[in-house]
Motif scaffolding. Structure first.
Motif, PDB file in Angstrom:
ATOM      1  N   ARG A 341      -4.240   1.600 -13.751  1.00 27.28           N
ATOM      2  CA  ARG A 341      -4.298   1.621 -12.288  1.00 27.28           C
ATOM      3  C   ARG A 341      -2.971   1.115 -11.711  1.00 27.28           C
ATOM      4  O   ARG A 341      -2.207   0.416 -12.393  1.00 27.28           O
ATOM      5  CB  ARG A 341      -5.447   0.746 -11.787  1.00 27.28           C
ATOM      6  N   GLN A 363     -14.414   0.778  -0.689  1.00 25.28           N
ATOM      7  CA  GLN A 363     -13.977   0.388  -2.025  1.00 25.28           C
ATOM      8  C   GLN A 363     -14.974   0.892  -3.072  1.00 25.28           C
ATOM      9  O   GLN A 363     -15.551   0.117  -3.840  1.00 25.28           O
ATOM     10  CB  GLN A 363     -13.793  -1.131  -2.108  1.00 25.28           C
ATOM     11  N   ASP A 365     -14.059   3.526  -5.210  1.00 24.54           N
ATOM     12  CA  ASP A 365     -13.256   4.186  -6.247  1.00 24.54           C
ATOM     13  C   ASP A 365     -13.488   5.695  -6.280  1.00 24.54           C
ATOM     14  O   ASP A 365     -13.236   6.329  -7.309  1.00 24.54           O
ATOM     15  CB  ASP A 365     -13.518   3.583  -7.628  1.00 24.54           C
ATOM     16  N   GLU A 366     -13.940   6.250  -5.167  1.00 24.47           N
ATOM     17  CA  GLU A 366     -14.167   7.688  -5.080  1.00 24.47           C
ATOM     18  C   GLU A 366     -13.518   8.314  -3.855  1.00 24.47           C
ATOM     19  O   GLU A 366     -12.990   9.421  -3.928  1.00 24.47           O
ATOM     20  CB  GLU A 366     -15.671   7.989  -5.062  1.00 24.47           C
ATOM     21  N   THR A 408      -7.644   5.971  -4.530  1.00 18.99           N
ATOM     22  CA  THR A 408      -8.949   5.350  -4.310  1.00 18.99           C
ATOM     23  C   THR A 408      -8.795   3.847  -4.506  1.00 18.99           C
ATOM     24  O   THR A 408      -7.798   3.367  -5.053  1.00 18.99           O
ATOM     25  CB  THR A 408      -9.999   5.892  -5.296  1.00 18.99           C
ATOM     26  N   ASP A 410     -11.042   0.304  -5.836  1.00 19.48           N
ATOM     27  CA  ASP A 410     -12.270  -0.170  -6.479  1.00 19.48           C
ATOM     28  C   ASP A 410     -12.771  -1.450  -5.831  1.00 19.48           C
ATOM     29  O   ASP A 410     -12.210  -1.928  -4.837  1.00 19.48           O
ATOM     30  CB  ASP A 410     -12.070  -0.326  -7.988  1.00 19.48           C
ATOM     31  N   ALA A 416      -5.843   3.196  -7.337  1.00 21.09           N
ATOM     32  CA  ALA A 416      -5.507   4.141  -8.408  1.00 21.09           C
ATOM     33  C   ALA A 416      -5.071   5.443  -7.761  1.00 21.09           C
ATOM     34  O   ALA A 416      -5.799   6.017  -6.947  1.00 21.09           O
ATOM     35  CB  ALA A 416      -6.713   4.378  -9.317  1.00 21.09           C
ATOM     36  N   ARG A 418      -4.498   9.283  -7.222  1.00 22.16           N
ATOM     37  CA  ARG A 418      -5.255  10.465  -7.640  1.00 22.16           C
ATOM     38  C   ARG A 418      -4.531  11.771  -7.337  1.00 22.16           C
ATOM     39  O   ARG A 418      -4.742  12.769  -8.011  1.00 22.16           O
ATOM     40  CB  ARG A 418      -6.625  10.475  -6.945  1.00 22.16           C
TER      41      ARG A 418
END
Length: 536
Positions: A341, A363, A365-366, A408, A410, A416, A418
């Motif tokens: 990450r 938060q 992560d998507e 995204t 977490d 992270a 994408r």
């Protein structure tokens, strides 16, 4: 109590406390203490003043990672001149644009690259030309070593304020022309403090220069390593066997390396009976940007015995704004996932991921959003580009620099990457404008339409790929070969920008208004990957 933050203090700190300690191991084998390095810097500063260079004038440095780069940079900054490092992989046309755009008054160029400047010297405002080997350079160039040997180390040191521009770093943007990132004494100093903290730099470190010094002033390590009184080990390039030899012979404790460099070292390790990869010191290594694959991290840490950190940023941000080295969140089970990450924001830095309305994404992560940042290490502005500056700081959220990367977040606030919002390809750590490549392809008579996107590359993370509609409309029998188009771009662009892959198509996906849908091309190209952004 408030005192001004100025970058020349880093060298003064080292020469005051570590005068007799080794400062630099030159790429040519020469060695200098901090007292000797300081003397050479003073003499170069005086030589520049003798040639009419004043505070605020721009001084360019075109050099691989040699001691001359450090001396020229500090010499220029000592008299308040604006240090302007140049990417040595560019073309003469690129240098003509940058030297003219910045109004560069003097240039120091290594003998290996001076020829590219010589070709355009009559087209630029630069008047002072200095190199390290006049015998190997055509034209009228002064010798660096002769200049400093003929000059006393006394120079007039101007008063400097921390909000004054001290360096301009040119970076490729979404258009063909590079943008000059203006950084002040304050932004450089605070960023160097952050690098010293998060890279845990101490006076007994030995730092190996595999990261180009021209990259955001070596990610600020020309300041941080110097200020801490550590040792610089210089290199003229990245050759795996030479890197490993230097690590062992000089007892290197710290280096930075793009994922592509790590992969070169892994190949060397595997093809040479797994040699010892360190000297007397434990080795720390930092990589940046798009994440290295788990296999790379595993090899570096478990096979080499090194400790890897992963940071994220841009030329405009110092670069450091996040780091994955959150030790309290890492255990054996999640070690690789976290190190891949981009990480959490560093001290004094606000990193957000926001949607198109400027609201923070959940938060989970998507949910994708754009990374925006503000902090004391972020650039002041783009040189002579007020409109681009305004957009960069106020697109989705006012007052934040917009990174152009989609990410995204977490539950721990770790980001992270994408995907990429900008038309930028980052190959082996170098920014490449896809628009610039398309412009080059469009000049070919056999190209009717073209779109360039990043494609996955095991070696470089990502590499330029062109989807080309041939002029005859026949993708099966185009009037030009892929190899010919690759050669065509090689003749017109810097070597690292060359289109490596070409796919002929009958048409490109378009919107109703005729705009090419690069997203669709990227989605197709990256369908086997877990993100649409390169992992080196």
């Amino acid at each position: 109590m408030e005192t001004p933050l100025v970058v020349t203090d880093f060298l003064e700190q080292a020469r005051n406390h570590y005068a007799d300690e080794e400062a630099v191991v030159g790429a040519d084998g020469d060695r200098f203490t901090y007292a000797e390095l300081g003397d050479r810097v003073d003499r170069f500063a005086a030589a520049l003043q003798e040639r009419g260079i004043e505070k605020g004038d721009r001084v360019a440095v075109l050099d691989p990672n040699t001691h001359y780069h450090l001396e020229a940079a500090y010499g220029a900054m000592s008299i308040g001149a604006v240090f302007t490092p140049l990417n040595y992989r560019l073309t003469s046309d690129d240098y003509e644009y940058i030297l003219s755009d910045a109004g560069v008054d003097a240039i120091y160029a290594d003998y290996e690259y001076a020829e590219k400047v010589e070709e355009i010297r009559d087209e630029v405002p630069t008047e002072t030309f200095i190199t390290n080997d006049t015998e190997r350079v055509d034209g009228e160039w002064e010798s660096f070593d002769v200049a400093i040997s003929d000059t006393d180390p006394d120079y007039d040191e101007p008063e400097m304020a921390e909000d004054e521009i001290i360096t301009i770093n040119y970076t490729s943007g979404t258009t063909g022309d590079p943008k000059g990132v203006c950084r002040t004494h304050r932004t450089e100093t605070i960023h160097a403090y952050l690098m010293s903290i998060y890279h845990e730099i101490t006076s007994d470190d030995t730092y190996l220069w595999t990261l180009p010094m021209f990259h955001v002033n070596g990610w600020g390590h020309i300041y941080a390593v110097t200020g801490m009184g550590a040792t610089h080990v210089c290199t003229r390039g990245v050759n795996a066997d030479e890197v490993v030899d230097a690590i062992r012979e000089e007892d290197v404790s710290f280096l930075c390396a793009a994922p592509a460099v790590l992969n070169q070292l892994i190949d060397y390790y595997e093809n040479n009976d797994q040699p010892e990869m360190s000297g007397a010191n434990q080795v720390r290594v930092t990589t940046a940007g798009s994440a290295p694959p788990e296999a790379t991290i595993r090899a570096v840490e478990d096979e080499f015995g090194w400790y890897l950190k992963h940071l994220y940023g841009a030329t405009e941000t110092g670069p450091l704004i996040t780091i994955s080295d959150a030790k309290r969140l890492i255990d054996d089970e999640n070690r690789f996932e976290i190190k891949k990450r981009q990480g959490i924001g560093v001290l004094g830095t606000e990193v957000r991921v926001v949607d198109e309305d400027g609201n923070d994404v959940p938060q989970d992560d998507e949910t994708l959003g754009e990374v925006v940042v503000r902090g004391n290490q972020v650039m002041d502005h783009y040189w002579n580009k007020p409109e681009q500056t305004e957009e960069a700081f106020n697109d989705r959220v006012e007052g934040y620099y917009h990174m152009g990367d989609l990410a995204t977040v977490d539950e721990n606030g770790m980001i992270a990457l994408r995907d990429r919002k900008k038309d930028i390809i980052i190959s082996g750590g170098e920014n490449i404008s896809s628009i610039e490549l398309e412009d080059a392809l469009f000049d070919h008579d056999a190209v009717a339409d073209a779109a360039v996107i990043p494609a996955p590359s095991e070696e470089w993370g990502e590499t330029p790929k062109a989807f080309v509609v041939p002029s005859n409309g026949d993708a099966e029998n185009p009037p030009v070969s892929a190899e010919e188009l690759t050669d065509y771009t090689r003749e017109r662009l810097a070597s690292y920008k060359v289109v490596r892959r070409v796919e002929f198509v009958e048409e490109l996906p378009k919107t109703a208004t005729g705009k090419t849908q690069k997203y669709e091309l990227r989605k197709r190209e990256w369908e086997d990957e877990d993100r649409m952004i390169g992992e080196g």
